[in-house]
Scaffold this motif. Structure first.
Motif, PDB file in Angstrom:
ATOM      1  N   SER A   4      -8.011 -26.959  47.168  1.00  0.00           N
ATOM      2  CA  SER A   4      -8.272 -28.290  46.627  1.00  0.00           C
ATOM      3  C   SER A   4      -7.010 -29.139  46.602  1.00  0.00           C
ATOM      4  O   SER A   4      -5.894 -28.620  46.527  1.00  0.00           O
ATOM      5  CB  SER A   4      -8.823 -28.178  45.201  1.00  0.00           C
ATOM      6  N   VAL A  27      -9.712 -34.242  41.376  1.00  0.00           N
ATOM      7  CA  VAL A  27      -9.688 -33.080  42.260  1.00  0.00           C
ATOM      8  C   VAL A  27     -10.646 -33.323  43.416  1.00  0.00           C
ATOM      9  O   VAL A  27     -11.830 -33.599  43.204  1.00  0.00           O
ATOM     10  CB  VAL A  27     -10.074 -31.782  41.509  1.00  0.00           C
ATOM     11  N   ASP A  28     -10.101 -33.244  44.623  1.00  0.00           N
ATOM     12  CA  ASP A  28     -10.904 -33.465  45.837  1.00  0.00           C
ATOM     13  C   ASP A  28     -11.697 -34.771  45.751  1.00  0.00           C
ATOM     14  O   ASP A  28     -12.863 -34.846  46.138  1.00  0.00           O
ATOM     15  CB  ASP A  28     -11.845 -32.277  46.096  1.00  0.00           C
ATOM     16  N   TYR A 131     -11.067 -24.215  41.043  1.00  0.00           N
ATOM     17  CA  TYR A 131     -10.263 -24.898  42.045  1.00  0.00           C
ATOM     18  C   TYR A 131      -9.048 -24.050  42.382  1.00  0.00           C
ATOM     19  O   TYR A 131      -8.327 -23.623  41.479  1.00  0.00           O
ATOM     20  CB  TYR A 131      -9.778 -26.255  41.533  1.00  0.00           C
TER      21      TYR A 131
END
Length: 150
Positions: A4, A27-28, A131
């Motif tokens: 990630s 995140v992402d 993650y």
């Protein structure tokens, strides 16, 4: 294993009479704040919201896996009470594990003290959410974060 990417984004939460500003963890491409807000949790990230840079640095070190969780928490605090910033009001926490060149964040939960029973409660929020983040990337993002504007 999918690796990630994270970024930090200044976020304002507006309540009548005041604005809370913090660096949200994305995140992402997806905001963790929004993900938890949609579950009814209005906690804010400590990054950018701490009045003390020394305390913020300790918080960041925990998210990097360099320090153990806060003394009472089973896991590392990632989002706290937006009213006062006190982790004792309850905090969204995450298990942080170093695995070679990656840091894994998993087991997101809500932890809070139960003073009536003299214990701490642990309620999983996203037990399957995990993650894997390249340690060097995570370190660069968190240590290179913008500092709070006064």
């Amino acid at each position: 294993m999918i690796v990630s990417r994270i970024e930090l984004k200044w976020t304002d939460v507006i309540d009548p009479g005041r604005v809370e500003r913090f660096l949200d963890i994305v995140v992402d491409g997806a905001s963790l704040y929004e993900r938890f807000w949609n579950k009814g949790l209005g906690n804010i990230a400590l990054i950018g919201a701490f009045p003390s840079e020394d305390e913020e640095d300790k918080y960041v070190a925990r998210l990097l896996g360099d320090l153990p969780p806060d003394s009472w928490a089973k896991q590392c605090c990632i989002y706290v009470c937006r009213g006062c910033g006190d982790i004792n009001c309850g905090a969204i926490t995450v298990k942080v594990e170093k695995r070679g060149d990656t840091v894994v964040w998993s087991g997101f939960a809500f932890e809070y003290p139960n003073y009536q029973d003299d214990k701490y409660e642990y309620e999983p929020i996203e037990p399957a959410m995990s993650y894997s983040i390249e340690a060097r990337h995570l370190r660069e993002v968190l240590l290179g974060r913008p500092r709070r504007l006064v």
